[in-house]
Design a protein around this motif. Structure first.
Motif, mmCIF file in Angstrom:
data_model
loop_
_atom_site.group_PDB
_atom_site.id
_atom_site.type_symbol
_atom_site.label_atom_id
_atom_site.label_comp_id
_atom_site.label_asym_id
_atom_site.label_seq_id
_atom_site.Cartn_x
_atom_site.Cartn_y
_atom_site.Cartn_z
ATOM 1 N N ASN A 172 -17.213 -13.095 -53.490
ATOM 2 C CA ASN A 172 -17.855 -12.280 -52.461
ATOM 3 C C ASN A 172 -19.373 -12.290 -52.585
ATOM 4 O O ASN A 172 -20.099 -12.451 -51.602
ATOM 5 C CB ASN A 172 -17.341 -10.835 -52.545
ATOM 6 N N ILE A 173 -19.861 -12.102 -53.796
ATOM 7 C CA ILE A 173 -21.308 -12.076 -54.001
ATOM 8 C C ILE A 173 -21.914 -13.437 -53.688
ATOM 9 O O ILE A 173 -23.014 -13.524 -53.112
ATOM 10 C CB ILE A 173 -21.632 -11.624 -55.439
ATOM 11 N N SER A 174 -21.197 -14.506 -54.029
ATOM 12 C CA SER A 174 -21.719 -15.838 -53.730
ATOM 13 C C SER A 174 -21.859 -16.062 -52.226
ATOM 14 O O SER A 174 -22.799 -16.726 -51.773
ATOM 15 C CB SER A 174 -20.819 -16.910 -54.340
ATOM 16 N N MET A 175 -20.928 -15.517 -51.427
ATOM 17 C CA MET A 175 -21.047 -15.623 -49.971
ATOM 18 C C MET A 175 -22.342 -14.986 -49.491
ATOM 19 O O MET A 175 -23.102 -15.577 -48.707
ATOM 20 C CB MET A 175 -19.865 -14.922 -49.294
ATOM 21 N N LEU A 176 -22.589 -13.773 -49.934
ATOM 22 C CA LEU A 176 -23.791 -13.060 -49.491
ATOM 23 C C LEU A 176 -25.055 -13.780 -49.957
ATOM 24 O O LEU A 176 -26.016 -13.932 -49.191
ATOM 25 C CB LEU A 176 -23.763 -11.622 -50.000
ATOM 26 N N LEU A 177 -25.079 -14.230 -51.216
ATOM 27 C CA LEU A 177 -26.265 -14.915 -51.735
ATOM 28 C C LEU A 177 -26.516 -16.227 -50.996
ATOM 29 O O LEU A 177 -27.663 -16.573 -50.686
ATOM 30 C CB LEU A 177 -26.097 -15.183 -53.230
ATOM 31 N N THR A 178 -25.444 -16.964 -50.704
ATOM 32 C CA THR A 178 -25.591 -18.217 -49.967
ATOM 33 C C THR A 178 -26.149 -17.963 -48.573
ATOM 34 O O THR A 178 -27.045 -18.682 -48.098
ATOM 35 C CB THR A 178 -24.241 -18.949 -49.866
ATOM 36 N N ALA A 179 -25.637 -16.928 -47.909
ATOM 37 C CA ALA A 179 -26.135 -16.585 -46.574
ATOM 38 C C ALA A 179 -27.584 -16.121 -46.636
ATOM 39 O O ALA A 179 -28.415 -16.494 -45.796
ATOM 40 C CB ALA A 179 -25.258 -15.503 -45.950
ATOM 41 N N ALA A 180 -27.917 -15.293 -47.622
ATOM 42 C CA ALA A 180 -29.285 -14.792 -47.744
ATOM 43 C C ALA A 180 -30.266 -15.927 -48.004
ATOM 44 O O ALA A 180 -31.396 -15.920 -47.495
ATOM 45 C CB ALA A 180 -29.358 -13.761 -48.867
ATOM 46 N N ALA A 181 -29.842 -16.919 -48.793
ATOM 47 C CA ALA A 181 -30.737 -18.016 -49.158
ATOM 48 C C ALA A 181 -30.894 -19.046 -48.046
ATOM 49 O O ALA A 181 -31.929 -19.722 -47.970
ATOM 50 C CB ALA A 181 -30.219 -18.701 -50.418
ATOM 51 N N ASN A 182 -29.896 -19.168 -47.168
ATOM 52 C CA ASN A 182 -29.905 -20.275 -46.201
ATOM 53 C C ASN A 182 -29.901 -19.855 -44.735
ATOM 54 O O ASN A 182 -30.262 -20.669 -43.873
ATOM 55 C CB ASN A 182 -28.683 -21.168 -46.442
ATOM 56 N N LEU A 183 -29.486 -18.630 -44.449
ATOM 57 C CA LEU A 183 -29.289 -18.252 -43.047
ATOM 58 C C LEU A 183 -30.314 -17.263 -42.519
ATOM 59 O O LEU A 183 -30.303 -16.950 -41.330
ATOM 60 C CB LEU A 183 -27.877 -17.664 -42.870
ATOM 61 N N GLY A 184 -31.160 -16.716 -43.376
ATOM 62 C CA GLY A 184 -32.151 -15.748 -42.926
ATOM 63 C C GLY A 184 -33.114 -16.366 -41.929
ATOM 64 O O GLY A 184 -33.712 -17.410 -42.186
ATOM 65 N N GLY A 185 -33.261 -15.724 -40.764
ATOM 66 C CA GLY A 185 -34.173 -16.224 -39.744
ATOM 67 C C GLY A 185 -33.620 -17.368 -38.919
ATOM 68 O O GLY A 185 -34.280 -17.852 -37.995
ATOM 69 N N VAL A 186 -32.419 -17.844 -39.233
ATOM 70 C CA VAL A 186 -31.799 -18.935 -38.478
ATOM 71 C C VAL A 186 -31.007 -18.342 -37.316
ATOM 72 O O VAL A 186 -30.208 -17.417 -37.505
ATOM 73 C CB VAL A 186 -30.864 -19.772 -39.379
ATOM 74 N N THR A 187 -31.218 -18.835 -36.127
ATOM 75 C CA THR A 187 -30.508 -18.315 -34.962
ATOM 76 C C THR A 187 -29.072 -18.829 -34.941
ATOM 77 O O THR A 187 -28.764 -19.903 -35.461
ATOM 78 C CB THR A 187 -31.209 -18.729 -33.660
ATOM 79 N N GLY A 188 -28.203 -18.031 -34.314
ATOM 80 C CA GLY A 188 -26.820 -18.447 -34.139
ATOM 81 C C GLY A 188 -25.921 -18.198 -35.323
ATOM 82 O O GLY A 188 -24.779 -18.664 -35.335
ATOM 83 N N THR A 189 -26.406 -17.448 -36.302
ATOM 84 C CA THR A 189 -25.591 -17.206 -37.497
ATOM 85 C C THR A 189 -24.803 -15.898 -37.401
ATOM 86 O O THR A 189 -24.306 -15.400 -38.406
ATOM 87 C CB THR A 189 -26.480 -17.169 -38.752
ATOM 88 N N ASP A 190 -24.698 -15.349 -36.188
ATOM 89 C CA ASP A 190 -23.944 -14.110 -36.031
ATOM 90 C C ASP A 190 -22.445 -14.367 -35.891
ATOM 91 O O ASP A 190 -21.670 -13.446 -35.671
ATOM 92 C CB ASP A 190 -24.457 -13.322 -34.818
ATOM 93 N N THR A 191 -22.030 -15.625 -35.987
ATOM 94 C CA THR A 191 -20.613 -15.977 -36.000
ATOM 95 C C THR A 191 -20.336 -16.842 -37.230
ATOM 96 O O THR A 191 -21.250 -17.466 -37.785
ATOM 97 C CB THR A 191 -20.206 -16.758 -34.737
ATOM 98 N N ILE A 192 -19.071 -16.890 -37.628
ATOM 99 C CA ILE A 192 -18.715 -17.735 -38.762
ATOM 100 C C ILE A 192 -18.977 -19.201 -38.423
ATOM 101 O O ILE A 192 -19.474 -19.963 -39.267
ATOM 102 C CB ILE A 192 -17.244 -17.529 -39.152
#
Length: 438
Positions: free
Chosen positions: A275-295
């Motif tokens: 679970n923590i790895s999911m959040l860390l991966t998203a925080a490191a790679n998806l911040g500010g990227v558009t279209g990441t509101d879906t899986i």
């Protein structure tokens, strides 16, 4: 005199060599007893977790790391209590509640528990369908049907071959899930300083409260609380007869409880890391990227940032999560019905019935990721109905005898319950105020 002392130490297990030998002999026995907690842990890494954790990381970076850490610590306490109840009493939590409620109360309680199970199944089938679409481009509705069929095959293993082979299948899928979601972490540019700062409890606006409730509902799941007591009972308590204590001693129960602690700790440390790895991966790679509101959008962004191999591994992990968790969810629903209504229907028939709402959601075109997040919020609202009776029963000396929770553990359990209920009350208030939305 010295010889006598040495013999006494050996008899008491204090001689170093004897202690090492005894520990080595105990290790295989403990390993053989592992399993029930790993099945329950599937509930902690289901597709609802993926949606809630990726959304939290993409929108708010490392802000809500503390929610996952706290939720996982709570989960360890709660799941051990559930397993302990099943081992000591020889009955599942739903069975004990069903025997203590009047007919009207029991049926009402069953309705809310079934709604929780339905919300669980919704998340799991949708998540598996999304994974099949990411991997093979299948329509979501067809993917949902395929997930349902494969889950029936997995449940058939339990129905025909028993719990141990079922545990083996689920633990194998759990390994695939862990690989799928941990792989990206090793190549992500995680800011570990910011991640450590995320351990400080705080919110930033009403949306973070919604996400926190969803993350909590996805981590401490009510159907897993009901289920674990049955899993532990079925594995460790001899079947048959009206007396579940027949042939068991206090020492044998203590040994089982000791093994169960290791079972719960190992399973939930693994689930927490995922679970923590999911959040860390998203925080490191998806911040500010558009279209990441879906899986699907998050998967595309992760693939672009970390490469197609990581993207495929992520999707395979999501598929394994959907397949394993929907099978376990159906098992939990059957446990709830059997305990509260003393009604048993074939697992495969139940699988068909509970598949219908998820297929309807997929068929009418509801945003699947948002449906996943909302299902986890609903699960969070159902936690107190499972947790509070569990705390009361495990603290009941008439029921648990010498294994009843002591004062310190009762206080810890009630603090956990108050925290969960408090977050749920805040969530309801914010929802009524109209401050939350997709």
């Amino acid at each position: 005199m010295a010889l006598g002392q040495q013999e006494g130490q050996q008899e008491q297990g204090q001689h170093p060599a004897a202690s090492i030998t005894a520990a080595a002999a105990r290790a295989p026995r403990i390993l053989f007893l592992l399993g029930p907690a790993f099945v329950a842990a599937i509930a902690y890494v289901d597709p609802g977790n993926v949606a809630a954790n990726l959304t939290a990381g993409a929108r708010y970076g490392y802000l809500l790391v503390w929610v996952l850490v706290a939720a996982n610590a709570m989960a360890m306490i709660i799941q051990y209590q559930s397993a302990k109840l099943g081992i000591v009493t020889g009955h599942s939590l739903p069975e004990l509640l069903g025997g203590r409620m009047r007919t009207a109360s029991r049926r009402s309680f069953w309705v809310q528990a079934e709604l929780v199970a339905a919300a669980t199944d919704l998340a799991e089938v949708i998540g598996g369908a999304i994974a099949l679409q990411l991997l093979f481009g299948l329509p979501l509705l067809l993917g949902g049907v395929i997930v349902g069929v494969i889950s029936m095959i997995i449940l058939a293993v339990q129905s025909r071959r028993g719990q141990r082979p079922f545990e083996t299948v689920i633990m194998t899928l759990l390994g695939v899930i862990a690989l799928g979601f941990l792989a990206g972490l090793f190549v992500s540019p995680v800011n570990w300083g910011d991640a450590a700062a995320g351990l400080v409890p705080r919110f930033e606006g009403t949306d973070t409260v919604l996400l926190a409730a969803g993350m909590l509902g996805a981590t401490v799941m009510p159907h897993a609380i009901y289920l674990h007591s049955a899993l532990a009972r079925d594995r460790h308590v001899p079947a048959g007869g009206d007396n579940p204590h027949a042939g068991r001693t206090a020492a044998s129960i203590r040994r089982l409880l000791h093994a169960t602690k290791w079972d719960v700790a190992a399973a939930l440390v693994l689930a927490g890391a995922v679970n923590i790895s999911m959040l860390l991966t998203a925080a490191a790679n998806l911040g500010g990227v558009t279209g990441t509101d879906t899986i699907a959008g998050a998967h595309a962004a992760i693939t672009a940032a970390l490469g197609p191999v990581i993207g495929v591994i992520f999707a395979v992990g999501l598929l394994a999560s959907g397949l394993a968790s929907t099978s376990v969810g159906s098992y939990a629903g059957a446990t709830i019905m059997a305990g509260l209504l003393t009604v048993r229907i074939p697992l495969l028939l139940r699988r068909v019935i509970t598949l219908i709402p998820a297929l309807i959601i997929l068929g009418i075109g509801v945003n699947p990721t948002w449906a996943l997040v909302l299902s986890q919020v609903f699960l969070s609202l159902g936690i107190p109905f499972a947790l509070i009776p569990l705390i009361r029963l495990t603290g009941d000396r008439m029921l648990m005898g010498p294994f009843a929770n002591r004062t310190v553990m009762r206080i810890v359990c009630w603090v956990v319950a108050v925290l969960i209920v408090g977050l749920n009350v805040a969530l309801i208030g914010l929802t009524i105020a109209g401050g939350l939305g997709p």
